[in-house]
Design an enzyme around this catalytic site. Structure first.
Site, short mmCIF file in Angstrom:
data_model
loop_
_atom_site.label_atom_id
_atom_site.label_comp_id
_atom_site.label_asym_id
_atom_site.label_seq_id
_atom_site.Cartn_x
_atom_site.Cartn_y
_atom_site.Cartn_z
N SER A 135 -9.63 1.72 3.01
CA SER A 135 -8.73 2.40 2.21
C SER A 135 -7.62 1.59 1.53
CB SER A 135 -7.89 3.25 3.11
OG SER A 135 -6.88 2.84 3.95
N SER A 190 -10.06 -0.80 6.92
CA SER A 190 -9.40 -0.54 5.79
C SER A 190 -8.68 -1.74 5.10
CB SER A 190 -8.33 0.48 6.03
OG SER A 190 -9.00 1.88 6.09
N LYS A 224 0.72 -1.32 0.14
CA LYS A 224 0.01 -0.08 -0.14
C LYS A 224 0.82 1.22 0.03
CE LYS A 224 -3.90 1.58 2.66
NZ LYS A 224 -4.69 1.38 4.02
#
Length: 540
Positions: free
Chosen positions: A192, A216, A111
């Site tokens: 996210s 997330s 990420k």
């Protein structure tokens, strides 16, 4: 950063441009490579029919065909310019490593809020952090490299990990654009860790790392039909990760199956002197693949939290089917189980997050050199200056609310933190488990993916159990949770989530693996343009 609009536009163009791939892109890269498990890939490497460089090249080509052309997922924000060279080095050294771990030579996507001390950027999706790379690897990246894993690139995310506005569209960032759900492209991947989940689901990587403050990892994993583990707070280092809150943040594995997620967690778990929260991690970290028992459901006492169900009929149907399967495999289902104080978590949680974000983001920015922003106030000013690029769809009211908060010694913060931790942990999850002598709690992860809507934002309310999300109790308490694919609704994946006591990852993995082996719910995405629509062909 005081760039002119022209310079900023040029930067955006450069950042979104993928690496030039000279090799001819095959019409259909081998599906058994794209969707192969870690164990299957290692078997092929040991047999000499595949090496890390070949695997890396195939995945880079697949990213070019599917992520940047064809369905155009926008899941991968940047590929590692040194990936093929690193893979070749790993291949050359393979024979010298008698004690190779399962991740040796395996590509991993990170990420884009996880620092890498290389030529890649770490931006949390924001153009404000695009001036220079991070100075060193995050703690978990150091562990990955030591294990021989290959860092393939960075994934798109909800900008600032979805902590900029209450009206954001999950999976959107100024740097990466809008991530799409590979099952149905007009549906949202949730956030996210949107890019990490979509990339794993689409076969663009073997495994990926996401991060979670509240939902997330669990939400994008569920809505993209994969496995996601949110570890116990402090099991995995947060050093070198763009923060929201040191009280709730954690990184975790995202994979297409429980075995791969367990193997990845085994590598990244452990103490790190750069993160004081991990001081006890080495006492609990282990080889989590030891708990991959196909009979892992037998005798387990699992409580159904009906308070976290009842919001979405497809999710409820899949939950009932999952409960029936668990009973058939010998689990003892206690239904219902009341989770005390569930409705009381939202207010103290947001207070803690707003205070922590101001403190933690300022501390993180102090570690970054070559940027024009040093504080949260600088970020707010940057967004205002570059509103057309950074705020075309939604604002930054969470940033502005956080900036108004005081120090972490404020009574409002201290009281909210104590209340949040007490109600979610000892008087919440722990109380529910102890009352019925349970091994784990069960709920729907989320309902099927909602439509992407940049104008109105996500069609969910964070922390509201009435809309089908079950991440909040484990997130606020800092306890572990795992989501597993459990079924489909109109071509969209639906998952179940298991959560339990602090450090209970072995138990949750055993239950999840036992469920997965009998449910066999995972299916590859079809890249439909809309529900019941036509597949979008890959680029050529």
């Amino acid at each position: 950063m005081n760039r002119s609009a022209v310079h900023l536009a040029a930067l955006v163009t450069a950042l979104l441009a993928g690496p030039a791939l000279a090799a001819e892109v095959p019409a259909a890269p081998p599906a058994d490579t794209a969707y192969a498990s870690i164990d299957q890939l290692q078997q092929r490497m040991e047999a000499g029919t595949l090496d890390s460089r070949q695997l890396t090249g195939q995945l880079l080509q697949r990213i070019e065909r599917i992520d940047r052309a064809g369905p155009s997922l926008h899941a991968v924000i940047e590929t590692n310019p040194d990936a093929l060279q690193l893979a070749g080095t790993l291949d050359a050294a393979r024979g010298a490593h008698d004690k190779r771990g399962p991740l040796y030579g395996i590509p991993v996507l990170l990420k884009d809020n996880i620092d890498t001390g290389d030529r890649m950027l770490t931006t949390a999706g924001s153009l404000a952090l695009a001036g220079a790379p991070a100075p060193r690897d995050a703690g978990l990246v150091e562990r990955l490299r030591k294990s021989g894993a290959l860092i393939l690139g960075k994934t798109n995310l909800s900008e600032w990990a979805n902590f900029r506005s209450n009206h954001a569209s999950s999976g959107w960032s100024a740097r990466g654009g809008q991530t799409k759900n590979p099952y149905v492209l007009d549906r949202n991947p949730c956030g996210s860790s949107a890019g990490s989940a979509a990339a794993v689901a689409a076969g663009l990587t073997t495994v990926a790392i996401g991060s979670e403050t509240d939902g997330s990892i669990i939400c994008p994993a569920a809505m993209n039909g994969i496995v996601g583990i949110k570890p116990t707070l402090g099991l995995v280092s947060r050093s070198g990760i763009v923060p929201i809150s040191h009280r709730q943040d954690t990184a975790g594995p995202m994979a297409r199956n429980v075995a791969d997620a367990a193997a990845l967690l085994s590598v990244i778990a452990g103490s790190d002197p750069r993160d004081p929260a991990t001081r006890d991690a080495d006492r609990h970290a282990t080889d989590y693949t030891k708990f991959l028992d196909p009979n892992g459901l037998k005798g387990k006492r699992i409580g159904v939290v009906r308070q976290l169900a009842g919001a979405e009929p497809n999710a409820d149907r899949v939950l009932e089917e999952s409960i029936a399967l668990m009973k058939a495999q010998g689990a003892i289902i206690v239904d219902p189980v009341k989770l005390p104080h569930l409705a009381e978590l939202g207010a103290p949680e947001i207070t803690v997050l707003l205070y922590d974000f101001k403190h933690d983001i300022n501390a993180y920015l102090a570690t970054r050199q070559g940027l024009g922003v040093k504080t949260l106030a600088d970020l707010i000013a940057f967004n205002r200056t570059h509103a057309s690029e950074e705020m075309p769809w939604f604002g930054q009211e969470l940033f502005e609310q956080a900036e108004k908060k005081g120090a972490l010694g404020d009574k409002a913060y201290v009281d909210a933190l104590a209340r949040a931790k007490r109600l979610s942990g000892p008087q919440g999850i722990d109380a529910a488990l102890q009352a019925q002598h349970l091994d784990a709690l069960l709920a729907p992860s989320w309902g099927p993916a909602f439509m992407t809507d940049p104008v109105l934002g996500d069609h969910i309310v964070s922390g509201d159990p009435t809309v089908g999300g079950a991440s909040q109790p484990a997130a606020v308490s800092g306890y572990p949770s795992i989501t597993v694919p459990a079924g489909f609704a109109h071509g969209l994946p639906v998952g179940i989530v298991l959560f339990g006591a602090k450090w209970s990852e072995p138990t949750l993995i055993a239950i999840a693996y036992g469920f997965e082996q009998h449910a066999q719910a995972w299916q590859p995405p079809r890249f439909l343009d809309t529900v019941d629509g036509k597949p979008v062909p890959p680029g050529r």
